[in-house]
Design a protein around this motif. Structure first.
Motif, mmCIF file in Angstrom:
data_model
loop_
_atom_site.group_PDB
_atom_site.id
_atom_site.type_symbol
_atom_site.label_atom_id
_atom_site.label_comp_id
_atom_site.label_asym_id
_atom_site.label_seq_id
_atom_site.Cartn_x
_atom_site.Cartn_y
_atom_site.Cartn_z
ATOM 1 N N MET A 89 0.930 38.442 49.245
ATOM 2 C CA MET A 89 -0.248 37.769 48.700
ATOM 3 C C MET A 89 -0.715 38.430 47.412
ATOM 4 S SD MET A 89 -3.405 39.026 51.132
ATOM 5 C CE MET A 89 -2.652 38.397 52.623
ATOM 6 N N VAL A 90 -1.366 37.634 46.567
ATOM 7 C CA VAL A 90 -1.925 38.147 45.317
ATOM 8 C C VAL A 90 -3.246 38.834 45.617
ATOM 9 C CG1 VAL A 90 -2.872 37.521 43.066
ATOM 10 C CG2 VAL A 90 -0.778 36.429 43.890
ATOM 11 N N ILE A 91 -3.395 40.065 45.122
ATOM 12 C CA ILE A 91 -4.657 40.793 45.318
ATOM 13 C C ILE A 91 -5.288 41.205 43.986
ATOM 14 C CG2 ILE A 91 -4.046 41.626 47.615
ATOM 15 C CD1 ILE A 91 -3.352 44.336 46.287
ATOM 16 N N GLY A 92 -4.826 40.589 42.904
ATOM 17 C CA GLY A 92 -5.441 40.893 41.616
ATOM 18 C C GLY A 92 -4.574 40.439 40.466
ATOM 19 N N LYS A 93 -5.088 40.651 39.249
ATOM 20 C CA LYS A 93 -4.357 40.411 38.011
ATOM 21 C C LYS A 93 -4.426 41.698 37.199
ATOM 22 C CE LYS A 93 -3.333 36.706 36.711
ATOM 23 N NZ LYS A 93 -2.128 35.835 36.843
ATOM 24 N N ALA A 94 -3.334 42.051 36.525
ATOM 25 C CA ALA A 94 -3.305 43.284 35.741
ATOM 26 C C ALA A 94 -2.544 43.039 34.443
ATOM 27 C CB ALA A 94 -2.674 44.422 36.536
ATOM 28 N N SER A 95 -3.283 42.630 33.417
ATOM 29 C CA SER A 95 -2.671 42.367 32.120
ATOM 30 C C SER A 95 -2.714 43.632 31.269
ATOM 31 C CB SER A 95 -3.432 41.242 31.411
ATOM 32 O OG SER A 95 -2.864 40.970 30.152
ATOM 33 N N ALA A 96 -1.658 43.843 30.507
ATOM 34 C CA ALA A 96 -1.590 45.026 29.642
ATOM 35 C C ALA A 96 -2.597 44.912 28.502
ATOM 36 C CB ALA A 96 -0.180 45.175 29.092
ATOM 37 N N GLU A 97 -3.112 46.024 28.076
ATOM 38 C CA GLU A 97 -4.071 46.045 26.964
ATOM 39 C C GLU A 97 -3.413 45.520 25.696
ATOM 40 O OE1 GLU A 97 -6.827 49.335 24.596
ATOM 41 O OE2 GLU A 97 -5.954 49.814 26.557
ATOM 42 N N LEU A 114 11.248 37.511 42.607
ATOM 43 C CA LEU A 114 10.238 38.210 41.816
ATOM 44 C C LEU A 114 10.780 39.587 41.456
ATOM 45 C CD1 LEU A 114 7.119 37.635 44.139
ATOM 46 C CD2 LEU A 114 7.891 36.136 42.286
ATOM 47 N N VAL A 115 10.404 40.093 40.292
ATOM 48 C CA VAL A 115 10.603 41.496 39.951
ATOM 49 C C VAL A 115 9.222 42.108 39.828
ATOM 50 C CG1 VAL A 115 11.508 43.146 38.276
ATOM 51 C CG2 VAL A 115 12.783 41.039 38.768
ATOM 52 N N PHE A 116 9.005 43.220 40.532
ATOM 53 C CA PHE A 116 7.680 43.846 40.506
ATOM 54 C C PHE A 116 7.816 45.343 40.269
ATOM 55 C CE2 PHE A 116 9.155 44.211 44.838
ATOM 56 C CZ PHE A 116 8.684 45.440 45.282
ATOM 57 N N ARG A 117 6.771 45.910 39.689
ATOM 58 C CA ARG A 117 6.702 47.344 39.419
ATOM 59 C C ARG A 117 5.834 47.982 40.500
ATOM 60 N NH1 ARG A 117 4.802 46.803 34.885
ATOM 61 N NH2 ARG A 117 2.600 47.166 35.362
ATOM 62 N N ALA A 118 6.390 48.917 41.254
ATOM 63 C CA ALA A 118 5.677 49.533 42.374
ATOM 64 C C ALA A 118 4.463 50.307 41.871
ATOM 65 C CB ALA A 118 6.600 50.446 43.157
ATOM 66 N N LEU A 119 3.339 50.146 42.577
ATOM 67 C CA LEU A 119 2.113 50.853 42.202
ATOM 68 C C LEU A 119 2.052 52.261 42.780
ATOM 69 C CD1 LEU A 119 -0.644 48.097 42.581
ATOM 70 C CD2 LEU A 119 0.677 48.737 40.560
ATOM 71 N N ALA A 120 2.737 52.480 43.883
ATOM 72 C CA ALA A 120 2.681 53.795 44.527
ATOM 73 C C ALA A 120 3.996 54.062 45.232
ATOM 74 C CB ALA A 120 1.530 53.856 45.529
ATOM 75 N N ALA A 121 4.274 55.324 45.479
ATOM 76 C CA ALA A 121 5.491 55.712 46.192
ATOM 77 C C ALA A 121 5.348 55.377 47.676
ATOM 78 C CB ALA A 121 5.751 57.195 46.020
ATOM 79 N N THR A 181 9.945 32.911 49.707
ATOM 80 C CA THR A 181 10.105 31.490 50.049
ATOM 81 C C THR A 181 9.803 30.597 48.862
ATOM 82 O OG1 THR A 181 9.472 31.974 52.330
ATOM 83 C CG2 THR A 181 9.365 29.673 51.638
ATOM 84 N N ASP A 182 8.737 30.916 48.109
ATOM 85 C CA ASP A 182 8.322 30.058 46.995
ATOM 86 C C ASP A 182 7.752 30.931 45.883
ATOM 87 O OD1 ASP A 182 7.458 28.118 45.287
ATOM 88 O OD2 ASP A 182 6.088 27.137 46.689
ATOM 89 N N ALA A 183 8.566 31.171 44.859
ATOM 90 C CA ALA A 183 8.138 32.024 43.747
ATOM 91 C C ALA A 183 7.144 31.330 42.828
ATOM 92 C CB ALA A 183 9.361 32.477 42.944
ATOM 93 N N SER A 184 7.057 29.992 42.921
ATOM 94 C CA SER A 184 6.144 29.266 42.027
ATOM 95 C C SER A 184 4.680 29.556 42.331
ATOM 96 C CB SER A 184 6.405 27.761 42.124
ATOM 97 O OG SER A 184 6.029 27.264 43.393
ATOM 98 N N LYS A 185 4.395 30.174 43.476
ATOM 99 C CA LYS A 185 3.017 30.507 43.821
ATOM 100 C C LYS A 185 2.483 31.682 42.992
ATOM 101 C CE LYS A 185 2.597 27.573 47.289
ATOM 102 N NZ LYS A 185 2.416 28.042 48.662
ATOM 103 N N PHE A 186 3.369 32.346 42.247
ATOM 104 C CA PHE A 186 2.975 33.581 41.565
ATOM 105 C C PHE A 186 3.067 33.436 40.046
ATOM 106 C CE2 PHE A 186 4.800 34.612 45.723
ATOM 107 C CZ PHE A 186 3.756 35.335 46.281
ATOM 108 N N ARG A 187 2.428 34.381 39.343
ATOM 109 C CA ARG A 187 2.446 34.452 37.886
ATOM 110 C C ARG A 187 2.763 35.894 37.491
ATOM 111 N NH1 ARG A 187 2.239 29.875 38.986
ATOM 112 N NH2 ARG A 187 0.622 28.325 38.553
ATOM 113 N N VAL A 188 3.380 36.058 36.310
ATOM 114 C CA VAL A 188 3.574 37.398 35.761
ATOM 115 C C VAL A 188 2.203 38.053 35.583
ATOM 116 C CG1 VAL A 188 4.371 38.708 33.753
ATOM 117 C CG2 VAL A 188 5.762 36.830 34.658
ATOM 118 N N ASP A 189 2.106 39.300 35.914
ATOM 119 C CA ASP A 189 0.883 40.114 35.893
ATOM 120 C C ASP A 189 0.065 39.977 37.175
ATOM 121 O OD1 ASP A 189 1.441 41.195 33.411
ATOM 122 O OD2 ASP A 189 0.175 39.768 32.314
ATOM 123 N N ASP A 190 0.509 39.156 38.130
ATOM 124 C CA ASP A 190 -0.148 39.152 39.441
ATOM 125 C C ASP A 190 0.116 40.482 40.132
ATOM 126 O OD1 ASP A 190 -1.144 36.602 39.214
ATOM 127 O OD2 ASP A 190 0.346 35.661 40.532
#
Length: 463
Positions: A169-177, A146-153, A105-114
């Protein structure tokens, strides 16, 4: 209590304001909320329109919407990573580490790495719910994708219409090292406005002889009694306006024959109604919920954003608990305290609930704790409610109605040098008599209307 000054402080400062003085003299009067607002530190305005800024915290969440059956795929929200082909309606297998697209509905609620969580996504057979989690790698706020990378099968994820309207919903942030910082965002606050309203109530006029003559009910004459009646009447008018007035301006011809504006302020119910409309695009006066839907016609039983609750019948115990819980979804008070003002039929429902659940309540000491008023305190699992039967809600039309109020979000703004006061000798210079007048101009400050609730037509309680 409720962040207000203590009864002791009221005793020491009662003479500072006319309304506060009326409250101190007649604590069981008919303008309870107006009296309580006089205990707050209030502002003045030199303009007839005044305002305040609001910026409610927006949770980082949205809901899924159909992708439009791209390339003859399913009508659900999921697509391939290029956002050009919808996934199969009957179910597709999500592979860990693989990227997928989704329409929201609203992609502006999210950020890359969410890190996001799709809660309770149906499986392809519609026989179970699945949990899908992933990390956002790309966002399009124009197309709301949104484009997202699946964490699990995850096996057999539905992409039919039953996968739409799923909470994301956002449940964390995961920035690459070793990565660089991303683009952030900022939402400007919205200005909410109200306008001042002129309140007047005349004492008299009385002839000189009428003022001098004693009465059977008062040997000193009628003046003192007339002042009391006018004081209670003007504060009653202010009280009802605080609850129910609608913000409007009309051009009228005054008694001097001049065209002038006649203003009414917005009351608490007016601001609740505007919150339910959501924003200007939906016909509301303010942008409380930019991009949000109009919930004014939604069912109060199922819509968590509903704050104007028109029951028109008996509540069940579960429904009463649900509404009290909802009233504490938003609060400005760190102690989670709210004031309930209403009619006897509404409070009868509360009393039946207390008896049904064997709940203990506390009656506050009227002088030391509650400004001379009789107030019942209930420490519910969601917050503390102070319950007070309102004299103006004794009338038949309001007996089953009332408000749950976050007093810390309310206030009163007087026009400059126009706080309500008793002005004496308002008669013409050559009149053989006297006319006094209560005169004041001001308006309600109602912040965060989602913190308040209006209940109407509660006729009883059933199990």
């Amino acid at each position: 209590m409720l962040g207000l000054m203590s009864s002791t402080d009221l005793d020491a400062t009662a003479s500072e304001k006319s309304i506060r003085s009326i409250f101190w003299k007649y604590p069981q009067g008919k303008a309870i909320l107006t009296y309580l607002l006089s205990l707050l530190d209030n502002d003045e305005t030199d303009k007839t329109t005044f305002g305040w800024w609001e910026q409610a915290h927006q949770h980082a969440e949205s809901t899924t919407v159909t992708s439009g059956s791209l390339s003859a795929g399913g009508a659900g929200p999921f697509t391939d990573s290029t956002l050009t082909t919808s996934s199969a309606a009957a179910g597709f297998n999500m592979v860990a580490g693989t990227s997928y697209g989704v329409f929201v509905t609203d992609a502006s609620k999210f950020r890359v790495d969410d890190v996001i969580w799709f809660r309770r996504v149906p499986n392809g057979a519609a026989s179970a719910f699945l949990e899908v989690k992933g990390t956002i790698t790309a966002i399009d706020t124009t197309a709301n994708t949104l484009v997202f990378r699946a964490l699990a099968a995850v096996t057999s994820v539905s992409n039919d219409t039953d996968a739409n309207a799923i909470n994301v919903m956002v449940i964390g942030k995961a920035s690459a090292e070793g990565d660089r910082s991303r683009v952030g965002g900022y939402t400007l606050p919205d200005e909410i406005t109200n306008q001042t309203q002129i309140f007047r109530e005349t004492v008299g006029p009385f002839t000189r002889n009428a003022l001098k003559m004693g009465q059977r009910f008062d040997k000193t004459g009628i003046y003192a009694s007339a002042v009391k009646q006018a004081a209670l009447r003007v504060t009653e008018a202010m009280e009802m306006a605080t609850f129910f007035s609608t913000k409007a301006t009309a051009t009228v011809t005054n008694q001097n024959g001049s065209l002038t504006p006649n203003r009414t302020m917005g009351g608490i119910l007016y601001f609740i109604d505007q919150f339910e409309k959501g924003n200007v695009s939906n016909g509301g006066a303010y942008n409380y919920r930019t991009g949000g839907s109009d919930v004014s016609a939604s069912a109060w039983q199922t819509e968590d954003l509903k704050r104007s609750i028109k029951v028109n019948g008996a509540l069940t115990a579960d429904q009463l608990e649900m509404l009290v819980e909802r009233s504490f979804f938003n609060t400005s008070d760190a102690g989670f305290e709210k004031l309930v003002l209403g009619g006897p039929m509404l409070f009868s429902a509360f009393q039946k609930y207390f008896a049904l659940k064997s709940i203990k309540t506390t009656t506050l000491k009227t002088k030391e704790e509650s400004y001379g008023m009789t107030i019942t305190m209930w420490e519910s699992p969601w917050g503390t409610l102070y319950l007070k039967t309102h004299p103006l809600f004794q009338r038949s039309a309001l007996r089953s109605s009332g408000f749950i109020l976050d007093v810390g979000c309310l206030g009163w703004t007087d026009a400059q040098d126009a706080e309500l006061e008793l002005l004496k000798n308002r008669q013409n210079n050559d009149d053989d008599g006297r006319k006094d007048e209560f005169l004041g101009e001001g308006g309600l400050v109602c912040k965060a209307p989602e913190n308040h609730m209006y209940l109407e037509g509660v006729t009883g309680l059933t199990v």
